[in-house]
Design an enzyme around this catalytic site. Structure first.
Site, PDB file in Angstrom:
ATOM      1  N   LYS A 168      -7.838   7.919  -1.734  1.00  0.00           N
ATOM      2  CA  LYS A 168      -9.069   8.532  -1.136  1.00  0.00           C
ATOM      3  C   LYS A 168      -9.381   9.597  -1.918  1.00  0.00           C
ATOM      4  O   LYS A 168     -10.333  11.100  -1.737  1.00  0.00           O
ATOM      5  CB  LYS A 168      -9.023   9.225   0.141  1.00  0.00           C
ATOM      6  CG  LYS A 168      -7.938   8.181   1.471  1.00  0.00           C
ATOM      7  CD  LYS A 168      -8.492   8.522   2.878  1.00  0.00           C
ATOM      8  CE  LYS A 168      -7.981   7.501   3.946  1.00  0.00           C
ATOM      9  NZ  LYS A 168      -6.159   7.262   3.774  1.00  0.00           N
TER      10      LYS A 168
ATOM     11  N   ARG B 161       4.100  -0.610  10.545  1.00  0.00           N
ATOM     12  CA  ARG B 161       4.585  -1.122  11.577  1.00  0.00           C
ATOM     13  C   ARG B 161       4.787  -1.998  12.418  1.00  0.00           C
ATOM     14  O   ARG B 161       6.446  -2.096  12.508  1.00  0.00           O
ATOM     15  CB  ARG B 161       4.530  -0.253  12.761  1.00  0.00           C
ATOM     16  CG  ARG B 161       4.472   1.253  12.571  1.00  0.00           C
ATOM     17  CD  ARG B 161       4.129   2.494  13.336  1.00  0.00           C
ATOM     18  NE  ARG B 161       2.948   1.922  13.071  1.00  0.00           N
ATOM     19  CZ  ARG B 161       1.598   3.187  13.909  1.00  0.00           C
ATOM     20  NH1 ARG B 161       2.657   4.067  14.473  1.00  0.00           N
ATOM     21  NH2 ARG B 161       0.664   2.893  13.800  1.00  0.00           N
TER      22      ARG B 161
ATOM     23  N   ASP C 201     -13.747  14.407  -5.405  1.00  0.00           N
ATOM     24  CA  ASP C 201     -13.877  15.521  -6.296  1.00  0.00           C
ATOM     25  C   ASP C 201     -15.620  15.393  -7.058  1.00  0.00           C
ATOM     26  O   ASP C 201     -16.133  14.498  -6.638  1.00  0.00           O
ATOM     27  CB  ASP C 201     -12.801  15.601  -7.491  1.00  0.00           C
ATOM     28  CG  ASP C 201     -12.258  17.202  -7.346  1.00  0.00           C
ATOM     29  OD1 ASP C 201     -13.202  17.465  -8.571  1.00  0.00           O
ATOM     30  OD2 ASP C 201     -11.163  17.176  -7.648  1.00  0.00           O
TER      31      ASP C 201
ATOM     32  N   ASP D 244      -3.681   4.471  -1.850  1.00  0.00           N
ATOM     33  CA  ASP D 244      -4.361   4.483  -1.097  1.00  0.00           C
ATOM     34  C   ASP D 244      -4.746   6.084  -0.976  1.00  0.00           C
ATOM     35  O   ASP D 244      -4.226   6.591  -0.419  1.00  0.00           O
ATOM     36  CB  ASP D 244      -3.642   4.521   0.283  1.00  0.00           C
ATOM     37  CG  ASP D 244      -5.192   5.167   1.200  1.00  0.00           C
ATOM     38  OD1 ASP D 244      -6.381   4.747   1.056  1.00  0.00           O
ATOM     39  OD2 ASP D 244      -4.841   4.255   2.904  1.00  0.00           O
TER      40      ASP D 244
ATOM     41  N   THR E  55     -12.058   6.564  10.115  1.00  0.00           N
ATOM     42  CA  THR E  55     -11.557   6.413  12.261  1.00  0.00           C
ATOM     43  C   THR E  55     -11.788   7.167  12.791  1.00  0.00           C
ATOM     44  O   THR E  55     -11.677   6.979  14.130  1.00  0.00           O
ATOM     45  CB  THR E  55     -11.066   4.608  11.582  1.00  0.00           C
ATOM     46  OG1 THR E  55     -10.090   5.455  11.124  1.00  0.00           O
ATOM     47  CG2 THR E  55     -11.923   3.561  11.290  1.00  0.00           C
TER      48      THR E  55
ATOM     49  N   LYS F 260       0.818  -0.809   0.071  1.00  0.00           N
ATOM     50  CA  LYS F 260      -0.238  -0.496   0.017  1.00  0.00           C
ATOM     51  C   LYS F 260       0.686   1.235  -0.068  1.00  0.00           C
ATOM     52  O   LYS F 260       1.839   1.547   0.380  1.00  0.00           O
ATOM     53  CB  LYS F 260      -1.051  -0.071   0.955  1.00  0.00           C
ATOM     54  CG  LYS F 260      -1.665   1.422   1.122  1.00  0.00           C
ATOM     55  CD  LYS F 260      -3.050   1.333   2.508  1.00  0.00           C
ATOM     56  CE  LYS F 260      -2.222   1.799   4.089  1.00  0.00           C
ATOM     57  NZ  LYS F 260      -2.550   3.071   3.630  1.00  0.00           N
TER      58      LYS F 260
END
Ligand code: C5P
Length: 234
Positions: free
Chosen positions: A67, A211, A70, A65, A120, A38
């Site tokens: 997002k 991570r 528009d 990713d 989130t 990603k």
């Protein structure tokens, strides 16, 4: 959960690294242990699109990713560019116009559109401040139905939401969950986490892990352990 996805292809490693040199070094270190990456906003604006093209040439799958949100014409044209680049997944915000524009632009492309229902980081008070009359839970549910109606292929959601969404949306919607932590891994800034095995058992198709792999003492061993946990849960 589609059974035909291999355990390795269910793991998506988030390349949340400062620059493409560091990202490339991580990809080399992970080698055959990882097949899916990603790339988010930070790396995209730091040479990440060229890296995405290179990863695709090297036989890896790429999740951009970005997002999108528009006007429909712009979303459709930008989606075509991402499809031409050879990416596998692209995120858009779950507004009906935006989702329809993205899915309508695909034609025969294998690119899949994933919708972000409600960020989130938003709670009910944030939605009220932004002018929404409903809370997070109801808005997630409403947008999930709208995503299905718009022909969106999948949703990004916390692993906790996977089971209710699977029940609401049925087997065909891809569910992609971040916030994954193998037992004993540092939680960092994530609030609601699940182990890889529990995410699969809750109905997740793919999981995004950053991570716990990229900051592990041995990233390849960490990735292999997660793939083994996924395989055991499938
Ligand atoms: O390092 P970690 O495993 O927490 O990384 C999770 C990845 O998933 C990051 O790229 C993060 O931006 C992304 N993500 C998330 N929660 C969301 C949506 C995306 O953690 N709701």
């Amino acid at each position: 959960m589609p059974a035909h996805i291999s355990p390795r292809d269910r793991l998506i490693v988030a390349l949340d690294l400062a620059d493409t040199a560091k990202a490339q070094a991580m990809v080399e270190q992970l080698g055959d242990a990882v097949s899916f990456y990603k790339i988010g906003l930070e790396l995209t604006y730091g040479g990440g699109l060229a890296l995405a093209e290179q990863l695709v040439k090297d036989g890896k799958q790429v999740f951009l990713d970005l997002k999108f949100h528009d006007i429909p014409n712009t979303v459709a044209r930008a989606t075509k560019q991402v499809a031409a680049l050879g990416a596998t997944f692209l995120t858009v915000h779950a507004f009906p116009q935006t989702m329809k524009a993205a899915t309508g632009a695909l034609k025969n492309s294998p690119l899949k559109i994933l919708a972000v229902t409600v960020m989130t980081s938003y709670d009910d008070a944030d939605l009220a401040e932004a002018g929404y009359a409903m809370g997070v839970k109801d808005l997630v549910s409403r947008r999930a139905d709208q995503a299905k109606a718009a022909g969106v292929h999948g949703l990004i959601l916390s692993a906790e939401e996977a089971a209710p969404m699977r029940a609401q949306l049925g087997a065909d919607m891809l569910l992609v969950t971040p916030g994954i932590r193998p037992a004993g891994a540092a939680i960092g800034d994530q609030k609601r986490v699940m182990t890889p095995g529990d995410a699969i058992r809750s109905g997740a198709d793919h999981m995004v892990v950053g991570r716990p792999i990229t900051q592990a003492p041995d990233p390849k061993a960490a990735a292999q352990a997660i793939v083994a946990e996924i395989a055991a849960a499938c």
